[in-house]
Design a protein around this motif. Structure first.
Motif, PDB file in Angstrom:
ATOM      1  N   THR A  52      43.955  39.726  45.362  1.00  0.00           N
ATOM      2  CA  THR A  52      42.999  40.772  45.368  1.00  0.00           C
ATOM      3  C   THR A  52      42.987  41.324  46.605  1.00  0.00           C
ATOM      4  O   THR A  52      42.269  42.172  46.956  1.00  0.00           O
ATOM      5  CB  THR A  52      41.720  40.052  45.334  1.00  0.00           C
ATOM      6  OG1 THR A  52      41.680  39.177  46.299  1.00  0.00           O
ATOM      7  CG2 THR A  52      41.676  39.215  44.279  1.00  0.00           C
ATOM      8  N   THR A 112      51.545  46.852  48.664  1.00  0.00           N
ATOM      9  CA  THR A 112      51.053  47.166  47.454  1.00  0.00           C
ATOM     10  C   THR A 112      49.669  46.449  46.848  1.00  0.00           C
ATOM     11  O   THR A 112      49.521  45.334  47.377  1.00  0.00           O
ATOM     12  CB  THR A 112      52.242  46.516  46.371  1.00  0.00           C
ATOM     13  OG1 THR A 112      53.671  46.964  46.784  1.00  0.00           O
ATOM     14  CG2 THR A 112      51.830  47.119  44.944  1.00  0.00           C
ATOM     15  N   ARG A 113      48.868  47.210  46.093  1.00  0.00           N
ATOM     16  CA  ARG A 113      47.833  46.607  45.800  1.00  0.00           C
ATOM     17  C   ARG A 113      48.313  46.046  44.373  1.00  0.00           C
ATOM     18  O   ARG A 113      48.703  46.945  43.422  1.00  0.00           O
ATOM     19  CB  ARG A 113      46.697  47.873  45.385  1.00  0.00           C
ATOM     20  CG  ARG A 113      46.170  48.088  46.385  1.00  0.00           C
ATOM     21  CD  ARG A 113      44.993  49.302  45.945  1.00  0.00           C
ATOM     22  NE  ARG A 113      44.071  48.633  44.937  1.00  0.00           N
ATOM     23  CZ  ARG A 113      42.896  49.215  44.437  1.00  0.00           C
ATOM     24  NH1 ARG A 113      42.423  50.187  45.107  1.00  0.00           N
ATOM     25  NH2 ARG A 113      42.237  48.426  43.668  1.00  0.00           N
ATOM     26  N   ASN A 114      48.020  44.684  44.187  1.00  0.00           N
ATOM     27  CA  ASN A 114      48.467  44.206  42.928  1.00  0.00           C
ATOM     28  C   ASN A 114      47.943  44.564  41.716  1.00  0.00           C
ATOM     29  O   ASN A 114      48.570  44.465  40.573  1.00  0.00           O
ATOM     30  CB  ASN A 114      48.337  42.592  43.080  1.00  0.00           C
ATOM     31  CG  ASN A 114      48.852  41.891  41.886  1.00  0.00           C
ATOM     32  OD1 ASN A 114      50.086  42.160  41.662  1.00  0.00           O
ATOM     33  ND2 ASN A 114      48.236  40.979  41.476  1.00  0.00           N
ATOM     34  N   ASP A 115      46.584  45.100  41.849  1.00  0.00           N
ATOM     35  CA  ASP A 115      45.785  45.326  40.464  1.00  0.00           C
ATOM     36  C   ASP A 115      46.383  46.733  39.981  1.00  0.00           C
ATOM     37  O   ASP A 115      46.676  47.010  38.869  1.00  0.00           O
ATOM     38  CB  ASP A 115      44.424  45.491  40.540  1.00  0.00           C
ATOM     39  CG  ASP A 115      43.935  46.228  41.866  1.00  0.00           C
ATOM     40  OD1 ASP A 115      44.805  46.667  42.583  1.00  0.00           O
ATOM     41  OD2 ASP A 115      42.672  46.496  42.148  1.00  0.00           O
ATOM     42  N   THR A 116      46.879  47.558  40.919  1.00  0.00           N
ATOM     43  CA  THR A 116      46.812  48.927  40.436  1.00  0.00           C
ATOM     44  C   THR A 116      48.484  49.359  40.530  1.00  0.00           C
ATOM     45  O   THR A 116      49.092  50.214  40.039  1.00  0.00           O
ATOM     46  CB  THR A 116      46.396  49.995  41.211  1.00  0.00           C
ATOM     47  OG1 THR A 116      46.623  49.900  42.635  1.00  0.00           O
ATOM     48  CG2 THR A 116      44.887  49.952  40.960  1.00  0.00           C
ATOM     49  N   GLY A 117      49.369  48.331  41.442  1.00  0.00           N
ATOM     50  CA  GLY A 117      50.666  48.713  41.982  1.00  0.00           C
ATOM     51  C   GLY A 117      50.958  49.892  43.052  1.00  0.00           C
ATOM     52  O   GLY A 117      51.816  50.365  43.081  1.00  0.00           O
ATOM     53  N   GLU A 118      49.667  50.255  43.221  1.00  0.00           N
ATOM     54  CA  GLU A 118      49.649  51.552  44.313  1.00  0.00           C
ATOM     55  C   GLU A 118      50.300  51.087  45.750  1.00  0.00           C
ATOM     56  O   GLU A 118      49.954  49.962  45.976  1.00  0.00           O
ATOM     57  CB  GLU A 118      48.392  51.940  44.353  1.00  0.00           C
ATOM     58  CG  GLU A 118      47.945  53.251  44.990  1.00  0.00           C
ATOM     59  CD  GLU A 118      46.392  53.564  45.064  1.00  0.00           C
ATOM     60  OE1 GLU A 118      46.210  54.375  45.805  1.00  0.00           O
ATOM     61  OE2 GLU A 118      45.779  52.715  44.493  1.00  0.00           O
TER      62      GLU A 118
ATOM     63  N   TYR B  21      51.384  36.748  40.889  1.00  0.00           N
ATOM     64  CA  TYR B  21      51.196  38.484  40.640  1.00  0.00           C
ATOM     65  C   TYR B  21      51.357  38.599  39.094  1.00  0.00           C
ATOM     66  O   TYR B  21      50.926  39.707  38.761  1.00  0.00           O
ATOM     67  CB  TYR B  21      52.227  39.113  41.482  1.00  0.00           C
ATOM     68  CG  TYR B  21      51.947  39.272  42.991  1.00  0.00           C
ATOM     69  CD1 TYR B  21      50.482  39.262  43.233  1.00  0.00           C
ATOM     70  CD2 TYR B  21      52.845  39.755  43.663  1.00  0.00           C
ATOM     71  CE1 TYR B  21      50.165  39.443  44.639  1.00  0.00           C
ATOM     72  CE2 TYR B  21      52.306  39.761  45.014  1.00  0.00           C
ATOM     73  CZ  TYR B  21      51.102  39.698  45.666  1.00  0.00           C
ATOM     74  OH  TYR B  21      50.791  40.063  46.820  1.00  0.00           O
TER      75      TYR B  21
END
Lengths: 139, 139, 139, 139
Positions: A52, A112-118, B21
Motif C-alpha cells: 500500500t 512504483t505505486r503497486n495499485d496503479t503501477g505509476e 504484489y
C-alpha cells in the motif's frame, strides 16, 4: 569487497538455496539479494515495505557468478545504492566468502505505486538518505 | 517475439511464481528460464542434463522486466542460442503474453564439468546443432 | 494408483524441485500438489482462483514420502476430493512413477474469503460437483 | 509455546515466503522448518549436514496452520525431538507470533545414508544427546 557497503549482513547458505550441483542455485542469489533490497529500502525510508506504499520494483537485474558457494558456508552480504534519478535508482549487491566475491548483482529499481503501477519520484528525504550513503544524484 | 525462437513452450503462471504484489516475482522468471535452458540443452545435445556430464553453468545473467504477468495468465516462453565461443554460449530467453514480451533474459553459459569445475570446449556436434538453429560462431 | 483420481496430469521433475540429495525436496511436493489443488478447484467451480473470490485455504496438510523421485523423471500427478463438510473438504494428492507412489498427500482445505478470513459454506453447485466425482458428504 | 523447545530462533517473515494472499505460503513453512531441522541435527551430532554422512530424511510430515503470518512480522521458531526409535525420530516444529502458534509441524525423520538409501541406527552419542534434551526412547 571494494568500496563502501552501507548495508552488510551475515548469512549462512541454506539447504533450500542449493541445487543438484551442490551449490547455491543462480536464481537463489536473486532472492537473497531481494532480502537486502527490502531491508535497505526500509532503512533508507524508515518505513516497512508494503503493497500500500510506493516501493522499489525491479525493472532490470544483472548477476555475475564469480565462484560457487556451498551449503552451510558462512558468507557476507552487502548492498549499496550507486546512483539515482527522478523515479529510479541503481542498487548493487554482493555476496562474499572470506572477502572474495561469489556473486555480484545490479538492479535498476523503479519506485512504483503497486495499485496503479505509476512511477513515483524519489522524495527529498529519500534522496538525502541515499546521498548520505554515498549515492550519486543523476537526475 | 521478433526473430526466430527454436524452442517455444506454453506456460500458465503458477500461484507459487507470484508474490505479494500479485505478479510473477522477479526471481521466478529465472527459474522459468532455467527450465527452458535445460530443455534446450537436452534438445541440442540429445542427452539429459546430469551432474555426471558436462553441462551449462550460468556465469552471468540479465533480465529485463517489461510488463507484469499475473497468476493464471497464459504466456509463451522462448529460448535461442545467440552465439557461442570455445567453451561458452549466449542464451536468450523471453516470456510473452498476447505476443508482447513481459520479460526477456540473457545468460552467458559456460560448459563445465560439475565434478572438477573445468571448462569444456563445445564439441563439434553441439556447435553444429547450434549453428543449425541460427547461432553465430564467435570462437 | 488405487481408486479413482478425477484430475490427473503428467509432470517431469524440474531442476528447481531437487535438492542437494539429488531428489525432489520434501517441500517441493507441496508446491506441486498446490498446482493440482488450484487446477482441481478451478475445474470444480468453473472459475479461476482469485484473491477476490472465496477459495481453498490449507488448514492442515500431511505428506508421506514413499520413494525418492529424481531430476528429469516422468511422473503422474493426481488429486481427488475424498469428502467434504459445511465449509471444508479433504483433498488427496499423489505422485506416481511407473504406477508406484513416490509421495501421497492429504490436505484439509477450508473455503475462505481472503479479505475477511471468514469461512464460506460450500455452495450447492460445488457440493454437487464434488459428489459427482465420488466425494462423500460428511456435513 | 507450551513445553520445552531446545532450539529456538528469531525470524522475520521474508517477502519470498509470502504469496498472493499476503501471507506465508503453506509450503514455505516446511522450508523454514527445514532450516530448524538441519540446525538442530547439527547441534545434536556436532557435525554439519553433508550428503556424505548419514542424515535425517523426512519420511512423513504434517503441518497445521493455526493463524496466518504476514510479511515483515517478527516470529519465533522452535524445534524439539519428541521421541526416537532405532533408525528414526519424531521432530516437532513451531512458529509463534506474540507467543501464539501460527503453524506447528511434525516430521518423522529416518536417518539415512544418502548414497545407498540405507537406514542407519541412531548412534549412542546421538541417542544420549536426544535424551538429554527431553526426547523419549521408544526403540
Amino acid at each position: 569487497m571494494d568500496g563502501s557497503w552501507p548495508l552488510m549482513r551475515d548469512h549462512v547458505i541454506r539447504w533450500s538455496e542449493c541445487d543438484l550441483y551442490g551449490h547455491v542455485n543462480h536464481a537463489a542469489y536473486l532472492t537473497i539479494f531481494e532480502d537486502m533490497r527490502i531491508a535497505h529500502w526500509e532503512a533508507l525510508t524508515g518505513l516497512p515495505i508494503s503493497p500500500t506504499r510506493p516501493g522499489p520494483v525491479v525493472a532490470q537485474i544483472e548477476a555475475k557468478y564469480h565462484r560457487a558457494a556451498g551449503f552451510g558456508e558462512k558468507v557476507v552480504l552487502g548492498s549499496r545504492v550507486v546512483s539515482f534519478r527522478r523515479t529510479s535508482f541503481i542498487h548493487d549487491y554482493a555476496m562474499w566468502r572470506d572477502g572474495v566475491a561469489c556473486c555480484t548483482g545490479r538492479a535498476i529499481c523503479v519506485v512504483t505505486r503497486n495499485d496503479t503501477g505509476e512511477k513515483v519520484p524519489l522524495w527529498p528525504d529519500l534522496r538525502a538518505a541515499m546521498l548520505a550513503e554515498g549515492a550519486v544524484a543523476e537526475g
